[in-house]
Structures are given as structure tokens and as C-alpha cells.
Design a protein around this motif. Structure first.
Motif, short mmCIF file in Angstrom:
data_model
loop_
_atom_site.label_atom_id
_atom_site.label_comp_id
_atom_site.label_asym_id
_atom_site.label_seq_id
_atom_site.Cartn_x
_atom_site.Cartn_y
_atom_site.Cartn_z
N ARG A 31 27.38 3.76 -5.87
CA ARG A 31 26.81 4.77 -4.99
C ARG A 31 25.85 4.17 -3.95
NH1 ARG A 31 25.46 9.31 -9.65
NH2 ARG A 31 27.58 10.17 -9.81
N ILE A 32 25.72 2.85 -3.96
CA ILE A 32 24.89 2.16 -2.97
C ILE A 32 25.77 1.70 -1.83
CG2 ILE A 32 23.39 0.19 -2.54
CD1 ILE A 32 22.45 0.35 -5.42
N ALA A 33 25.50 2.20 -0.63
CA ALA A 33 26.34 1.90 0.53
C ALA A 33 25.92 0.62 1.23
CB ALA A 33 26.32 3.06 1.51
N ASP A 34 24.65 0.24 1.11
CA ASP A 34 24.16 -0.93 1.82
C ASP A 34 22.94 -1.46 1.09
OD1 ASP A 34 24.07 -2.73 4.19
OD2 ASP A 34 22.14 -1.75 4.50
N ALA A 35 22.77 -2.78 1.10
CA ALA A 35 21.61 -3.41 0.46
C ALA A 35 21.14 -4.55 1.34
CB ALA A 35 21.98 -3.92 -0.94
N ARG A 36 19.82 -4.59 1.59
CA ARG A 36 19.22 -5.63 2.42
C ARG A 36 17.98 -6.19 1.71
NH1 ARG A 36 16.69 -3.89 6.24
NH2 ARG A 36 16.80 -1.63 5.84
N THR A 37 17.92 -7.50 1.58
CA THR A 37 16.76 -8.14 0.98
C THR A 37 15.57 -8.07 1.93
OG1 THR A 37 18.22 -9.65 -0.21
CG2 THR A 37 15.89 -10.23 -0.10
N LEU A 38 14.40 -7.72 1.40
CA LEU A 38 13.18 -7.58 2.21
C LEU A 38 12.23 -8.74 1.95
CD1 LEU A 38 12.52 -3.78 1.58
CD2 LEU A 38 13.70 -4.82 3.54
N PRO A 39 11.28 -8.98 2.87
CA PRO A 39 10.28 -10.03 2.64
C PRO A 39 9.39 -9.69 1.45
CG PRO A 39 10.34 -9.34 4.95
CD PRO A 39 11.13 -8.35 4.19
N GLY A 40 8.75 -10.71 0.90
CA GLY A 40 7.82 -10.50 -0.19
C GLY A 40 8.45 -10.75 -1.55
N SER A 41 7.69 -10.48 -2.60
CA SER A 41 8.16 -10.67 -3.96
C SER A 41 7.42 -9.72 -4.88
CB SER A 41 7.94 -12.12 -4.42
OG SER A 41 6.56 -12.42 -4.42
N PHE A 42 7.85 -9.64 -6.13
CA PHE A 42 7.19 -8.77 -7.12
C PHE A 42 7.26 -9.46 -8.47
CE2 PHE A 42 11.64 -7.60 -7.23
CZ PHE A 42 11.90 -7.47 -8.58
N GLU A 43 6.41 -9.01 -9.38
CA GLU A 43 6.39 -9.54 -10.73
C GLU A 43 7.27 -8.69 -11.63
OE1 GLU A 43 5.02 -12.23 -12.12
OE2 GLU A 43 4.29 -12.93 -10.16
N ALA A 44 8.20 -9.32 -12.31
CA ALA A 44 9.06 -8.57 -13.24
C ALA A 44 8.23 -8.14 -14.44
CB ALA A 44 10.22 -9.44 -13.69
N PRO A 45 8.40 -6.90 -14.90
CA PRO A 45 7.57 -6.40 -16.01
C PRO A 45 8.01 -6.99 -17.34
CG PRO A 45 9.23 -4.79 -15.44
CD PRO A 45 9.37 -5.90 -14.44
N VAL A 46 7.09 -6.98 -18.29
CA VAL A 46 7.43 -7.35 -19.66
C VAL A 46 7.90 -6.09 -20.37
CG1 VAL A 46 5.78 -9.24 -19.75
CG2 VAL A 46 5.05 -6.95 -20.41
N GLY A 47 8.55 -6.27 -21.51
CA GLY A 47 9.02 -5.11 -22.24
C GLY A 47 10.52 -5.14 -22.44
#
Length: 329
Positions: free
Chosen positions: A205-221
């Protein structure tokens, strides 16, 4: 195929596996001397295979990056494994929208299979049965799948254009934790940055995907697979069902898996057996209830319907029909 030619092809396969291979390692794998390895490398270079010489203590040979290599060379067992993977993936719905890609790949491999391997494969396919219905799934776009996979690996935000089950379209920024294949579909789970909550999205159901600048921390769990199963069990649907079932986790999970229902141990009330199997609280959500009475009957365990009353009526109606059929001459 002459023995030296076979060793040259084996050398190419070793180099194709990546990294730098020392002359000593290659000589040991090929069962030849170092000077013979150098001669084989010269033969590959004469065939326009981009082999590089790496100097130094850990030097040796490697394939130059970014060059198009000759077609892969597979032995019979490898070709059979690849073909079965393509067939199983297509039947299970775990392919991209490029349906012709798997078909043409299968055709190319079959063309070079030895006759006896091809006959054995045909025999296998004639006797192989699949429980799923072929062609019954919507599959994701290959570029979307690869873009999101790259974002997951490098913890990069990704912008997606999504259409939900009601046809509503939206653009979202997703911090994707992982990609999960479940029941013939591809899913991505992660945090919807706009609302700051975890969400699970169907990749088709995702028609388009574009990588954006920056990063994030993957959660634990929980890992991505467990997050997807939990999302299924707690998704918003028309009916919210709460049951108490007397049995083991294994008995209940055999009919109500984690992707359908959540389980919670229920403290027995007065009069209930405290020494035998436990009472478990089962919660699930569903658009329809008509499939649940047969499932509860197949459990063959004592159960109590806490909500909704509509389910209690459906179970009673099923019991009446079964009783009437059993008494019929």
C-alpha cells in the motif's frame, strides 16, 4: 570441461563471494601452487573479468567494484535451490510487483539445467502441493522494498505515500524498525514521526518511499516480528472480543495465534479449578464475528464469553444447528 578450466571457474566463484583472497588461500582451495593461481588470474583478465591485485601483508586478489560480472554459474543443487525459492516465494506472495522478473529468472536457470536435474525438478513440481492460493496477494514495489530496507539498516527516516484500507491517502515520515513477511504479505513496522507512535504498514500500500536526511535510535524491546504480531492483535476493528478459556497456552495458540489474539493469565474465580489447566484471558478485535464460533468449538476447551453479547448469540445458534444435524436420521 577440462580440469584447468574448471579450476578457473572455481577461482571466479571464490572471487565473486567478495573480499580479498590471498594467493595462499586460493592455492589451498584450488589444490594448486601459487604460480598456477597467478596463471589462472591472468586467464580471467584475458576474458575481461576485472580482477585486481592487492599489495601488502594481507594482499591478494579481488574483483574490482562496480563492474558487471559474467552470468552466475550454479551447479545442479544450487540451481535447484534457487528455483524452488523463486517458486515458493511467488506462491506465497513474497515477491515484488515485477512478477515477470521471477518468471524470466526461472526460465533462464531452467535453460541451463542439466537434463536429469530438470527432469527431477519437474517431477518435484508435479508432486508438490501448496496450501496457499496462488496469485491471491498484492505485492510491494521492488524499489519501495529496497529503499525501506536501506532505511532500516542505516536508521534513516523515510517518507512514504500510503493508502490505508479505507482508501485514504497520506504522506508520512517513518522511523522504520524492520521489515516482516507474514502470511504472504510484506509489512514494515516503525514509529510514525508525526504522531510519535508505533505503526505497522503493508508495503503493497506504499506508493513511494524516499530516504530523508538525519538518523534515529532504534528502540529496545520486542523485535520487528513481535511488534507486527502485536499490532495485528490490537488493531482497531468493529468488534472487541474478550474471552476466558480454560487450557494451556499451546492449546489456545493452535487456534488463535499471536497475530489474531493476545493472551493474559486470568486469576481463577471462586469455584474454578485451581490445580488443573489455567484460565487465560483472550482479547482480540475483528471486523466480523461469524468465524469465531467454529474456532471456539474446535478448541474443545471450556470458555466464557465476556463480550460482546452478539458473539454469545452466534455460538448458541451454531450449537443449535449442530444439535439439529446430529439428531437428523
Amino acid at each position: 570441461m577440462s580440469r584447468p578450466t574448471g579450476r578457473v571457474l572455481t577461482l571466479l566463484e571464490l572471487l565473486q563471494s567478495g573480499g580479498t583472497r590471498t594467493v595462499a588461500e586460493l592455492a589451498d582451495r584450488l589444490g594448486v601452487e601459487g604460480r598456477t593461481v597467478r596463471r589462472y588470474v591472468d586467464q580471467l583478465i584475458d576474458l575481461d573479468v576485472p580482477v585486481e591485485s592487492v599489495r601488502g601483508r594481507y594482499g591478494g586478489y579481488r574483483l574490482a567494484p562496480g563492474h558487471r560480472l559474467p552470468p552466475l554459474m550454479l551447479n545442479g543443487d544450487e540451481a535447484l535451490a534457487v528455483l524452488l525459492g523463486l517458486i515458493a516465494g511467488r506462491r506465497a506472495g513474497l515477491t515484488t510487483t515485477q512478477h515477470t522478473a521471477s518468471e524470466t529468472a526461472s526460465a533462464k536457470i531452467r535453460r541451463v539445467l542439466p537434463r536429469h536435474i530438470a527432469r527431477r525438478l519437474d517431477t518435484l513440481l508435479e508432486t508438490l502441493a501448496f496450501t496457499d492460493r496462488p496469485g491471491g496477494f498484492d505485492t510491494p514495489d521492488a524499489e519501495v522494498l529496497l529503499t525501506i530496507a536501506d532505511a532500516v539498516r542505516h536508521h534513516r527516516p523515510v517518507s512514504v505515500r500510503y493508502t490505508d484500507r479505507n482508501g485514504r491517502r497520506s504522506e508520512r515520515t517513518l522511523h522504520a524498525y524492520g521489515i516482516v513477511a507474514h502470511a504472504g504479505r510484506w509489512y514494515v513496522t516503525g514509529e510514525d514521526a508525526r504522531i510519535g507512535e508505533d505503526r505497522t504498514f503493508r508495503l503493497d500500500r506504499i506508493a513511494d518511499a524516499r530516504t530523508l536526511p538525519g538518523s534515529f535510535e532504534a528502540p529496545v524491546g520486542p523485535d520487528p516480528a513481535q511488534r507486527v504480531l502485536s499490532a495485528f492483535a490490537t488493531a482497531e476493528y468493529r468488534h472487541e472480543v474478550t474471552l476466558r478459556i480454560h487450557g494451556t497456552v499451546e492449546q489456545i495458540r493452535a487456534h488463535l495465534p499471536a497475530g489474531v489474539a493476545s493472551l493474559e493469565e486470568h486469576e481463577p474465580v471462586a469455584g474454578e479449578d485451581r490445580t488443573a489447566e489455567r484460565w487465560l484471558r483472550v482479547e482480540l478485535r475483528a471486523e466480523r464475528l461469524d468465524w469465531l464460533p467454529p474456532v471456539l468449538a474446535s478448541l474443545d476447551r471450556p470458555f466464557v464469553i465476556e463480550r460482546p453479547d452478539e458473539l454469545r448469540d452466534l455460538v448458541t445458534a451454531l450449537a443449535d444447528r449442530l444439535t439439529a444435524c446430529a439428531r437428523r436420521a
